[in-house]
Scaffold this active site. Structure first.
Site, PDB file in Angstrom:
ATOM      1  N   ARG A 198       0.948  -1.022   0.022  1.00  0.00           N
ATOM      2  CA  ARG A 198       0.096  -0.252   0.404  1.00  0.00           C
ATOM      3  C   ARG A 198       0.873   1.479   0.002  1.00  0.00           C
ATOM      4  O   ARG A 198       0.315   2.419  -0.698  1.00  0.00           O
ATOM      5  CB  ARG A 198      -1.039  -0.293   1.233  1.00  0.00           C
ATOM      6  CG  ARG A 198      -2.138   1.442   0.814  1.00  0.00           C
ATOM      7  CD  ARG A 198      -2.614   1.865   2.214  1.00  0.00           C
ATOM      8  NE  ARG A 198      -2.030   2.027   3.349  1.00  0.00           N
ATOM      9  CZ  ARG A 198      -1.796   1.409   4.369  1.00  0.00           C
ATOM     10  NH1 ARG A 198      -2.222  -0.030   4.894  1.00  0.00           N
ATOM     11  NH2 ARG A 198      -0.586   2.433   5.756  1.00  0.00           N
TER      12      ARG A 198
ATOM     13  N   TYR B  68     -13.625  19.434 -15.849  1.00  0.00           N
ATOM     14  CA  TYR B  68     -14.232  17.836 -15.754  1.00  0.00           C
ATOM     15  C   TYR B  68     -15.578  17.431 -14.580  1.00  0.00           C
ATOM     16  O   TYR B  68     -15.404  17.787 -13.791  1.00  0.00           O
ATOM     17  CB  TYR B  68     -13.167  16.976 -15.780  1.00  0.00           C
ATOM     18  CG  TYR B  68     -13.579  14.984 -15.263  1.00  0.00           C
ATOM     19  CD1 TYR B  68     -13.760  14.214 -16.248  1.00  0.00           C
ATOM     20  CD2 TYR B  68     -13.765  14.888 -14.345  1.00  0.00           C
ATOM     21  CE1 TYR B  68     -14.099  13.480 -16.454  1.00  0.00           C
ATOM     22  CE2 TYR B  68     -14.146  13.657 -13.841  1.00  0.00           C
ATOM     23  CZ  TYR B  68     -14.469  12.258 -15.073  1.00  0.00           C
ATOM     24  OH  TYR B  68     -14.652  11.023 -15.139  1.00  0.00           O
TER      25      TYR B  68
ATOM     26  N   ASP C 230      -4.454  19.792 -13.801  1.00  0.00           N
ATOM     27  CA  ASP C 230      -5.274  18.197 -15.573  1.00  0.00           C
ATOM     28  C   ASP C 230      -4.650  17.615 -16.466  1.00  0.00           C
ATOM     29  O   ASP C 230      -4.960  18.800 -18.048  1.00  0.00           O
ATOM     30  CB  ASP C 230      -6.660  18.556 -15.172  1.00  0.00           C
ATOM     31  CG  ASP C 230      -7.348  16.952 -15.193  1.00  0.00           C
ATOM     32  OD1 ASP C 230      -6.810  16.456 -16.155  1.00  0.00           O
ATOM     33  OD2 ASP C 230      -8.001  16.903 -14.777  1.00  0.00           O
TER      34      ASP C 230
ATOM     35  N   LYS D 210      -7.280   6.983 -19.077  1.00  0.00           N
ATOM     36  CA  LYS D 210      -7.484   7.846 -20.776  1.00  0.00           C
ATOM     37  C   LYS D 210      -6.660   7.223 -21.449  1.00  0.00           C
ATOM     38  O   LYS D 210      -5.640   6.290 -22.056  1.00  0.00           O
ATOM     39  CB  LYS D 210      -7.687   9.098 -20.453  1.00  0.00           C
ATOM     40  CG  LYS D 210      -8.706   9.494 -19.349  1.00  0.00           C
ATOM     41  CD  LYS D 210     -10.135   8.834 -19.601  1.00  0.00           C
ATOM     42  CE  LYS D 210     -11.117   9.092 -18.587  1.00  0.00           C
ATOM     43  NZ  LYS D 210     -11.055  10.316 -17.776  1.00  0.00           N
TER      44      LYS D 210
HETATM   45  C1  LIG Z   1     -11.457  11.092 -16.357  1.00  0.00           C
HETATM   46  C2  LIG Z   1     -10.927  12.262 -16.514  1.00  0.00           C
HETATM   47  C3  LIG Z   1     -10.622  12.675 -14.620  1.00  0.00           C
HETATM   48  C4  LIG Z   1     -10.650  11.323 -13.915  1.00  0.00           C
HETATM   49  O1  LIG Z   1      -9.930  10.179 -13.726  1.00  0.00           O
HETATM   50  P1  LIG Z   1     -10.775   8.781 -14.065  1.00  0.00           P
HETATM   51  O2  LIG Z   1      -9.758   7.641 -13.935  1.00  0.00           O
HETATM   52  O3  LIG Z   1     -12.149   8.675 -14.561  1.00  0.00           O
HETATM   53  O4  LIG Z   1     -11.526   9.105 -12.157  1.00  0.00           O
HETATM   54  C5  LIG Z   1     -10.398  13.438 -14.112  1.00  0.00           C
HETATM   55  N1  LIG Z   1     -10.037  14.961 -15.377  1.00  0.00           N
HETATM   56  C6  LIG Z   1     -10.361  14.312 -16.162  1.00  0.00           C
HETATM   57  C7  LIG Z   1     -10.100  15.746 -17.340  1.00  0.00           C
HETATM   58  C8  LIG Z   1     -11.193  13.377 -17.396  1.00  0.00           C
HETATM   59  O5  LIG Z   1     -10.814  12.631 -18.323  1.00  0.00           O
END
Ligand SMILES: *Cc1c(COP(=O)(O)O)cnc(C)c1O
Length: 384
Positions: free
Chosen positions: A50, A102, A174, A199
Site C-alpha cells: 500500500r 471535468y 489536469d 485515458k
Molecule cells: C476521466 C478524467 C478524470 C477522472 O479520472 P478517472 O480515472 O475516471 O477517475 C479527471 N480529469 C479528466 C480531464 C478526465 O478526463
C-alpha cells in the site's frame, strides 16, 4: 538519468536492472502485499505494497520523466489523484477551478465545499476579468484544466500560473486531455500535474488509474505520505498494464491526432454543424495560445448541431461504428452528449454558463481508419 532523453525513448526503455533476480526485459509484476526485512531494524526500500510497490515506482518514474517532474504518486483512479491534491489542503482553504472542468472534479469540489472542508470558486479562466475576481492572498490552490472538457477551451497556463504564484498559491494542471506528449504544464510554471491514466496513457479502455506528479521533491514526499495514509495508491497489476500502454503512447497519439484533425476539418464544412471546437482549427477560440503551449492539437473535439436534444439523439442513434460511451483516449472512437452523460452532475444553470448545450457532441477520436470514421459521421447526418 533518463530525463534528458526524448519521450519515445523514455517509454521504450527497458530497465532489466530493476529485476536483479532475472534481469527481465518485460518487467515482472510484483503483486506481493508485503516484502521481507533483512532484520528488524533496517526497513527495506519496499516493505508493504500500500505504501510502496516496485511496479508503481517504475510507472511513477516514467510519468515523472515524461512530465519533467521530481516524482509523483500513482493512484487507483484519476479521481483519487484529485482527492489527494485536495487532502493536503488545510480546512477552509480557497480553491479556484474552471467553471467547465471535468464533471467528476466539479462534483468533488462542490461536495467538499458544501461540507465546509474547502472554499471553491468556479471561474471562466479564459476570461481575464473573471479570472482576476476571486484572486486573493488566501488562494491555496489554482486548478487548471486545458484544453477544457468538453468545449476544448484553452487557458494560458503560464499567465494564470504566474498570477496565482504571486499570491503564494500552488498551481495544478489536469493534463489528461493532451498527455505529456503534447503539453508539459510544469515547464509553464505549474507545481502539480494530474492525470487520469484511465485515458490516453493506458489507452486500452481496460482499467482505472491516476497519477499526481510534482515539480519539487518535498511536495512529492508529502503526496506520498497522504496517499499512503488514505490508501489511494493503485495496484501493481494496473501499474504494470499502464506502463505497457505507455510504450505505444507516442505512436497512438500521432494517429489519433491526425484522425481528429481530419474529422474536425470535415465537420467544419457541414451546414448541419453550428460550431466545431478543436485546438487545431484556426476558427477555434484559443487557437493561438494552443499553438504556443501545446505541441499538437490532441485527439478530442466537440461539435454543436442545430436542433437541440432531438437532433443530438437522431445523430447518435444513426451511428454504427462510433460507440456511445463516456470515456476518452482509448483505441476506439467514442461519442457522448456531455449534457446528459459526462456532465450530468452539473446543474442546468452551471451547464448553460459553461456553454454545454443539449446538442453538443463530444468525440474522443481513436485509431480507426479516418475514411471509416467519416463514413460513420455521414451516417449520423443522414439519420438527422
Ligand atoms: C476521466 C478524467 C478524470 C477522472 O479520472 P478517472 O480515472 O475516471 O477517475 C479527471 N480529469 C479528466 C480531464 C478526465 O478526463
Amino acid at each position: 538519468m533518463t530525463r534528458s532523453k526524448k519521450p519515445s525513448t523514455i517509454v521504450a526503455a527497458a530497465h532489466p536492472d530493476l529485476d536483479p533476480a532475472y534481469g527481465s526485459v518485460g518487467p515482472a509484476i510484483w503483486t506481493s502485499d508485503t516484502f521481507r526485512w533483512p532484520n528488524q531494524d533496517d526497513k527495506p526500500a519496499f516493505d508493504y505494497s500500500r505504501t510502496v510497490n516496485p511496479n508503481r515506482a517504475m510507472l511513477a518514474r516514467t510519468l515523472a520523466d515524461l512530465e519533467g517532474a521530481a516524482g509523483g504518486v500513482v493512484t487507483n483512479s484519476g479521481q483519487s489523484a484529485a482527492l489527494l491534491a485536495l487532502l493536503r489542503l488545510p480546512a477552509g482553504a480557497l480553491v479556484v477551478a474552471p467553471h467547465d472542468c471535468y464533471g467528476g472534479t466539479y462534483r468533488l469540489l462542490e461536495a467538499l465545499e458544501k461540507q465546509g472542508k474547502i472554499r471553491c470558486t468556479f471561474v471562466d479562466q479564459t476570461d481575464d476579468a473573471a479570472f482576476a475576481a476571486p484572486l486573493s492572498d488566501d488562494l491555496a490552490l489554482l486548478w487548471i484544466e486545458t484544453p477544457s472538457n468538453p468545449l476544448l477551451r484553452i487557458t494560458d497556463i503560464a499567465k494564470r500560473a504566474s498570477a496565482a504564484k504571486q499570491r503564494g498559491a500552488l498551481v495544478l494542471a489536469d493534463n489528461t486531455l493532451l498527455s505529456p506528449m503534447r503539453q508539459r504544464p510544469l515547464d509553464l510554471g505549474c507545481d502539480l500535474v494530474l492525470h487520469s491514466t484511465t485515458k490516453i496513457l493506458n489507452g486500452h479502455s481496460d482499467l482505472f488509474g491516476g497519477a499526481l506528479l510534482a515539480r519539487d521533491a518535498a511536495l512529492v514526499e508529502e503526496l506520498e505520505w497522504w496517499s499512503n495514509a488514505a490508501g489511494l495508491n493503485g495496484s501493481a497489476f494496473d501499474a504494470s498494464q499502464i506502463l505497457r500502454g505507455l510504450r505505444t503512447l507516442p505512436l497512438r497519439i500521432e494517429r489519433q491526432e491526425s484522425n481528429a484533425a481530419r474529422v474536425a476539418d470535415w465537420l467544419s464544412a457541414r451546414t448541419e454543424v453550428q460550431a466545431v471546437h478543436f485546438p487545431g482549427l484556426k476558427s477555434s477560440t484559443g487557437n493561438e495560445i494552443a499553438a504556443v503551449q501545446q505541441s499538437g492539437s490532441g485527439f478530442m473535439l466537440s461539435f454543436q448541431l442545430r436542433g437541440g436534444k432531438a437532433a443530438a439523439d437522431r445523430f447518435v442513434r444513426a451511428l454504427e461504428l462510433i460507440t456511445l460511451a463516456s470515456s476518452l483516449g482509448g483505441f476506439s472512437t467514442l461519442i457522448c452528449t456531455p449534457s446528459t452523460m459526462t456532465h450530468r452532475g452539473m446543474p442546468p444553470e452551471a451547464q448553460r454558463a459553461a456553454g454545454i448545450a443539449p446538442d453538443l457532441l463530444r468525440l474522443s477520436v481513436g485509431l480507426e481508419d479516418s475514411d471509416d470514421l467519416i463514413a460513420d459521421l455521414e451516417r449520423g447526418f443522414s439519420g438527422h
